[in-house]
Design a protein around this motif. Structure first.
Motif, PDB file in Angstrom:
ATOM      1  N   MET A 160       0.569  -1.906   0.116  1.00 24.91           N
ATOM      2  CA  MET A 160       0.250   0.342  -0.031  1.00 24.91           C
ATOM      3  C   MET A 160       0.630   1.007   0.311  1.00 24.91           C
ATOM      4  SD  MET A 160      -3.141   1.489   2.776  1.00 24.91           S
ATOM      5  CE  MET A 160      -3.596  -0.284   2.654  1.00 24.91           C
ATOM      6  N   THR A 161       0.355   2.217  -0.826  1.00 24.35           N
ATOM      7  CA  THR A 161       1.262   3.469  -1.061  1.00 24.35           C
ATOM      8  C   THR A 161       1.460   4.460   0.352  1.00 24.35           C
ATOM      9  OG1 THR A 161       0.817   3.419  -2.902  1.00 24.35           O
ATOM     10  CG2 THR A 161       2.301   5.535  -2.355  1.00 24.35           C
ATOM     11  N   PRO A 162       2.020   4.745   0.761  1.00 20.61           N
ATOM     12  CA  PRO A 162       2.570   5.377   1.916  1.00 20.61           C
ATOM     13  C   PRO A 162       0.646   6.894   1.809  1.00 20.61           C
ATOM     14  CG  PRO A 162       4.227   5.591   1.911  1.00 20.61           C
ATOM     15  CD  PRO A 162       3.814   5.128   0.574  1.00 20.61           C
ATOM     16  N   GLN A 163       0.082   7.065   2.616  1.00 18.77           N
ATOM     17  CA  GLN A 163      -0.286   8.391   2.018  1.00 18.77           C
ATOM     18  C   GLN A 163      -0.357   9.358   3.214  1.00 18.77           C
ATOM     19  OE1 GLN A 163      -2.828   8.653   0.239  1.00 18.77           O
ATOM     20  NE2 GLN A 163      -2.678   6.336  -0.488  1.00 18.77           N
ATOM     21  N   PRO A 164      -0.143  10.665   3.136  1.00 15.51           N
ATOM     22  CA  PRO A 164       0.161  11.730   3.823  1.00 15.51           C
ATOM     23  C   PRO A 164      -0.764  11.973   5.170  1.00 15.51           C
ATOM     24  CG  PRO A 164       0.160  12.590   1.148  1.00 15.51           C
ATOM     25  CD  PRO A 164      -0.961  11.264   1.660  1.00 15.51           C
ATOM     26  N   THR A 165      -0.196  12.755   6.377  1.00 19.77           N
ATOM     27  CA  THR A 165      -0.928  12.279   7.338  1.00 19.77           C
ATOM     28  C   THR A 165      -1.377  14.130   7.319  1.00 19.77           C
ATOM     29  OG1 THR A 165      -1.029  11.839   9.851  1.00 19.77           O
ATOM     30  CG2 THR A 165       1.464  12.452   8.845  1.00 19.77           C
ATOM     31  N   ALA A 166      -2.479  14.585   8.262  1.00 19.72           N
ATOM     32  CA  ALA A 166      -2.527  16.299   8.680  1.00 19.72           C
ATOM     33  C   ALA A 166      -1.489  16.411   9.694  1.00 19.72           C
ATOM     34  CB  ALA A 166      -3.854  15.824   9.687  1.00 19.72           C
ATOM     35  N   ASP A 167      -0.892  15.587  11.064  1.00 21.18           N
ATOM     36  CA  ASP A 167       0.277  15.898  11.627  1.00 21.18           C
ATOM     37  C   ASP A 167       1.469  15.039  11.182  1.00 21.18           C
ATOM     38  OD1 ASP A 167       2.085  17.140  13.427  1.00 21.18           O
ATOM     39  OD2 ASP A 167       0.792  15.824  15.073  1.00 21.18           O
ATOM     40  N   PRO A 168       2.149  15.366  10.124  1.00 16.31           N
ATOM     41  CA  PRO A 168       3.589  13.813  10.367  1.00 16.31           C
ATOM     42  C   PRO A 168       4.582  14.048  10.760  1.00 16.31           C
ATOM     43  CG  PRO A 168       3.304  15.825   8.215  1.00 16.31           C
ATOM     44  CD  PRO A 168       2.491  15.550   8.744  1.00 16.31           C
ATOM     45  N   ARG A 169       4.586  15.189  11.068  1.00 17.52           N
ATOM     46  CA  ARG A 169       5.590  15.927  12.526  1.00 17.52           C
ATOM     47  C   ARG A 169       5.204  14.803  14.455  1.00 17.52           C
ATOM     48  NH1 ARG A 169      10.177  18.444  13.550  1.00 17.52           N
ATOM     49  NH2 ARG A 169      10.095  19.752  11.876  1.00 17.52           N
ATOM     50  N   GLY A 170       4.673  15.276  14.595  1.00 18.49           N
ATOM     51  CA  GLY A 170       4.112  14.538  15.284  1.00 18.49           C
ATOM     52  C   GLY A 170       3.856  13.197  15.305  1.00 18.49           C
ATOM     53  N   PRO A 191       6.891  14.563   5.068  1.00 19.77           N
ATOM     54  CA  PRO A 191       5.864  15.325   4.922  1.00 19.77           C
ATOM     55  C   PRO A 191       5.630  15.427   3.241  1.00 19.77           C
ATOM     56  CG  PRO A 191       7.490  15.752   6.696  1.00 19.77           C
ATOM     57  CD  PRO A 191       8.078  14.822   6.099  1.00 19.77           C
ATOM     58  N   ARG A 192       6.158  15.010   2.731  1.00 18.16           N
ATOM     59  CA  ARG A 192       6.193  14.798   1.536  1.00 18.16           C
ATOM     60  C   ARG A 192       5.585  13.963   0.978  1.00 18.16           C
ATOM     61  NH1 ARG A 192      10.651  14.977  -0.796  1.00 18.16           N
ATOM     62  NH2 ARG A 192      11.146  12.134  -0.951  1.00 18.16           N
ATOM     63  N   ASP A 193       5.956  12.585   1.917  1.00 16.52           N
ATOM     64  CA  ASP A 193       5.961  11.243   0.857  1.00 16.52           C
ATOM     65  C   ASP A 193       4.184  10.057   1.586  1.00 16.52           C
ATOM     66  OD1 ASP A 193       7.665  11.421  -1.407  1.00 16.52           O
ATOM     67  OD2 ASP A 193       8.853  10.586   0.018  1.00 16.52           O
ATOM     68  N   GLY A 194       4.325  10.537   3.148  1.00 16.59           N
ATOM     69  CA  GLY A 194       3.411  10.372   3.899  1.00 16.59           C
ATOM     70  C   GLY A 194       3.860   9.506   4.600  1.00 16.59           C
ATOM     71  N   VAL A 195       3.340   9.256   5.934  1.00  8.41           N
ATOM     72  CA  VAL A 195       3.667   8.263   6.622  1.00  8.41           C
ATOM     73  C   VAL A 195       3.832   6.640   6.163  1.00  8.41           C
ATOM     74  CG1 VAL A 195       3.879   7.191   9.317  1.00  8.41           C
ATOM     75  CG2 VAL A 195       3.835   9.611   8.750  1.00  8.41           C
ATOM     76  N   PRO A 196       4.557   5.545   6.671  1.00  8.09           N
ATOM     77  CA  PRO A 196       4.948   4.408   6.102  1.00  8.09           C
ATOM     78  C   PRO A 196       3.889   3.747   6.590  1.00  8.09           C
ATOM     79  CG  PRO A 196       7.330   5.319   6.308  1.00  8.09           C
ATOM     80  CD  PRO A 196       5.916   6.381   6.846  1.00  8.09           C
ATOM     81  N   ASP A 197       3.393   2.401   6.273  1.00  8.12           N
ATOM     82  CA  ASP A 197       2.779   1.585   6.739  1.00  8.12           C
ATOM     83  C   ASP A 197       3.579   0.855   8.262  1.00  8.12           C
ATOM     84  OD1 ASP A 197       1.115   1.944   4.673  1.00  8.12           O
ATOM     85  OD2 ASP A 197       1.283   0.033   3.522  1.00  8.12           O
ATOM     86  N   ASN A 198       4.660   0.922   7.818  1.00  9.52           N
ATOM     87  CA  ASN A 198       4.915   0.151   9.198  1.00  9.52           C
ATOM     88  C   ASN A 198       6.295   1.458   9.139  1.00  9.52           C
ATOM     89  OD1 ASN A 198       6.989  -1.335  11.256  1.00  9.52           O
ATOM     90  ND2 ASN A 198       6.294  -2.814   9.928  1.00  9.52           N
ATOM     91  N   PRO A 199       6.559   2.946  10.066  1.00 11.20           N
ATOM     92  CA  PRO A 199       7.560   3.628   9.683  1.00 11.20           C
ATOM     93  C   PRO A 199       8.542   3.224  11.190  1.00 11.20           C
ATOM     94  CG  PRO A 199       4.983   4.009  11.866  1.00 11.20           C
ATOM     95  CD  PRO A 199       4.699   2.992  10.782  1.00 11.20           C
TER      96      PRO A 199
END
Length: 424
Positions: free
Chosen positions: A1-11, A54-62
């Protein structure tokens, strides 16, 4: 699954790194054989995440992403070292100790433990470091704690902790300390510090010193797992079983220690039907092993486990054997005297002799420098004053405790207690 951007990637990045950094550092340290460099490479992985997620989205398994990134950088570092060595005509130098994991071992040692986190604990608890430096460094690397959090746990200034950590990493590097679980006398020499570190890590998970969450379950799970592994490694050490028992008992209460919104629930208000009976059974069994292997008086962890057992055996708060608990705290105070132990003993005394005698104990230790910024001192004092009917003083103590704690959940609880005292 392609990572999706999240509203708060830094958090998300900060949360994931706080949870995963101990495992990442431990795994990388096994490759590079230097805990300071391992921490730097883990930080490099964090920087990469801050740039990419922040650019590519948080990975499924960060967590796996951080681990892979740090390991790749570690392997690149080893390759650069090897290339440099070749240029200096040092091809014959044995690089076995710095080779990436995955190469076949020459010998299989059944007493060896394939657990990077445990190796990291024993490495950072090497006797070349002072006891204070060992604990501070291990809490930093294994517990994922910040310098302010460690300072809070030690009740010492932040600059002192920062200096200890820097000097400890430098000492391990310059002395070429091996990344290993030691054997024989070396293992015995480090055991006390290892137990202390595991206990402090569990405590930080059990009641976080700072942040929005009162519990950090991942830290409790890591500490409990390490304690169990250590008990298997050293089955004849009563204090290892004592610590394991204590953590099993404490962990058993976790489901009942917070409400639906994550708010803390005090021991007397907990629904004991939610306590994990399997963990309690494990705690009883481990305490039995501590008793069976002891050759003399119990150590501090076995005594604390016996205290926790008294709570575990009581089906209600009112049924608690406070007299035995007060006696055990007296033994603990004689074995390992400290103002914190005295504060806990005061709570037990309040349940057997009343709040008046307990308040005398608390007031006798109130001037101790180690308790100057310890929020539980005014919290306990506020409870005793409330039971004595001195509501205005109790409210002031709860407010003072709220001002000292850095945990938002605990602050809210203390402020609610202050408001309740004012209206009573």
């Amino acid at each position: 699954m392609t990572p999706q951007p999240t509203a708060d990637p830094r958090g998300a990045i900060e949360t994931v790194f706080r949870i995963e950094s101990p495992r990442v550092i431990a795994a990388v340290a096994r490759i590079v054989r230097d805990v300071g460099i391992a921490e730097e490479l883990a930080q490099d992985a964090l920087v990469a995440a801050l740039e990419q997620w922040p650019r590519d989205g948080v990975p499924d398994n960060p967590g796996a992403w951080l681990m892979a990134t740090a390991k790749h950088r570690a392997v690149d570092l080893i390759r650069r070292r090897e290339n440099y060595a070749r240029k200096l005509a040092e091809i014959g130098r044995d690089l076995e100790t710095t080779a990436p994991s995955g190469e076949p071992a020459a010998l299989y040692d059944p007493d060896d433990i394939d657990d990077d986190l445990l190796r990291l604990v024993f490495t950072t608890c090497h006797p070349v470091l002072s006891p204070e430096a060992r604990t501070a460094l291990t809490l930093r690397l294994l517990g994922g704690l910040t310098t302010p959090e460690i300072a809070r746990a030690f009740l010492v200034p932040e600059p002192t902790i920062a200096q200890r950590i820097v000097r400890a990493k430098r000492t391990l590097a310059t002395r070429n300390i091996a990344f290993e679980v030691p054997y024989g006398p070396d293992r015995e020499a480090r055991l006390g510090s290892v137990l202390d570190v595991i206990y402090l890590i569990f405590n930080e998970g059990y009641a976080a010193t700072a942040g929005d969450d009162w519990l950090r379950p991942a830290l409790c799970e890591d500490a409990l797992r390490l304690a169990r592994v250590l008990a298997g490694l050293m089955p004849k050490e009563p204090e290892v079983h004592g610590l394991t028992s204590l953590l099993e008992f404490q962990a058993s209460r976790t489901p009942a220690r917070t409400g639906p919104s994550g708010e803390p629930i005090l021991l007397k208000d907990q629904h004991r039907g939610r306590w994990n009976r399997m963990l309690i059974a494990r705690g009883i069994k481990a305490l039995g092993r501590a008793d069976a292997t002891a050759t003399g008086a119990h150590g501090p962890y076995a005594l604390q486990a016996a205290i926790a057992a008294c709570h575990a055996h009581a089906y209600t708060y009112e049924e608690t054997d406070w007299k035995t608990i007060a006696t055990l705290y007296g033994l603990l105070a004689a074995r390992s005297p400290s103002p914190v132990v005295e504060l806990n003993r005061a709570v037990a005394v309040s349940m057997t002799e009343g709040p008046g005698p307990a308040l005398e104990i608390v007031d006798a230790i109130a001037a101790e420098p180690a308790l100057r910024d310890y929020h539980l001192l005014p919290s306990v004092r506020g409870d005793l004053l409330l039971r004595l009917g001195r509501t205005a003083q109790a409210r002031a103590e709860f407010e003072r405790a709220a001002g000292l704690t850095r945990n938002e959940r605990e602050r809210e609880l203390l402020l609610r207690r202050a408001a309740a005292a004012e209206s009573s």
